[in-house]
Enzyme design. Structure first.
Site, short mmCIF file in Angstrom:
data_model
loop_
_atom_site.label_atom_id
_atom_site.label_comp_id
_atom_site.label_asym_id
_atom_site.label_seq_id
_atom_site.Cartn_x
_atom_site.Cartn_y
_atom_site.Cartn_z
N HIS A 62 0.82 -1.21 0.00
CA HIS A 62 0.00 0.00 0.00
C HIS A 62 0.86 1.27 0.00
O HIS A 62 1.95 1.27 0.54
CB HIS A 62 -0.88 0.04 1.25
CG HIS A 62 -1.71 -1.19 1.45
ND1 HIS A 62 -1.85 -1.79 2.67
CD2 HIS A 62 -2.43 -1.93 0.59
CE1 HIS A 62 -2.63 -2.84 2.55
NE2 HIS A 62 -2.99 -2.96 1.29
N TYR A 130 1.73 1.33 13.64
CA TYR A 130 2.21 2.22 12.59
C TYR A 130 2.04 3.66 13.06
O TYR A 130 0.94 4.06 13.41
CB TYR A 130 1.36 2.11 11.32
CG TYR A 130 1.09 0.75 10.78
CD1 TYR A 130 1.64 0.34 9.57
CD2 TYR A 130 0.23 -0.13 11.43
CE1 TYR A 130 1.36 -0.88 9.04
CE2 TYR A 130 -0.05 -1.37 10.90
CZ TYR A 130 0.51 -1.75 9.71
OH TYR A 130 0.23 -2.97 9.18
#
Length: 181
Positions: A62, A130
């Site tokens: 991604h 993240y």
């Protein structure tokens, strides 16, 4: 923490110092001062946590288009993961090359803007955290196939449990010239 450059500009392996005693363990994930001194992201706009079940499960690859491109700091809080970044930056000397680290409790990965990101779980349950330098923007999100022959990532396990969305990503075509940041 030790900040170690990889062969791809802006991509760093971060070795975290884990302190242990009879109560458990402690580590620092992020330090604005250390990151600034190394030229890494210092602004965090969003924090995400993924839980991936099944050894071999794969998420990605991604990225977000500019102006929503983002730096990421990815760390593992449980399990292990083969974490991959692919350089999609137009004009980069490492364009379409990939680098990977094995994320554990002691190792994190700083991924710069213009790189696609994905990972494969190496344990039956893997938790990743993240830190993002930009907000998620669904209209800017894109992806690259995990098995794109132009990139040829060598996953350590047979890829498993990919989402329908990740399987729908096309390989890069000959017209793709990279991202301009």
């Amino acid at each position: 923490m030790d900040i170690i450059p990889t062969r791809i500009a802006g991509l760093f392996e971060i070795r975290l110092k884990v302190h242990s005693d009879e109560r458990g363990r402690f580590k620092r994930h992020f330090c604005e001062r250390s990151f600034a001194e190394a030229g890494l992201m210092t602004q965090v706009r969003q924090v995400n946590h993924s839980i991936t079940l099944g050894r071999g499960s794969l998420r990605g690859l991604h990225y977000q288009l500019p102006p929503h491109a983002e730096d990421k700091l990815v760390s593992c809080t449980y399990g292990r993961a083969f974490d991959v970044a692919v350089d999609l930056r137009r004009g980069s000397p490492t364009y379409l090359q990939w680098a990977a680290v094995e994320l554990t409790e002691e190792v994190a990965f700083h991924i710069p803007k213009g790189c696609a990101h994905g990972f494969q779980a190496l344990a039956e349950e893997t938790h990743l955290v993240y830190l993002h330098s930009e907000f998620y923007n669904a209209d800017a999100e894109r992806g690259v196939r995990h098995d794109d022959p132009a990139i040829a990532i060598q996953w350590p396990l047979p890829p498993a449990n990919l989402s329908a969305r990740d399987l729908s990503f096309s390989p890069l075509d000959h017209d793709f010239e990279g991202l301009t940041l």
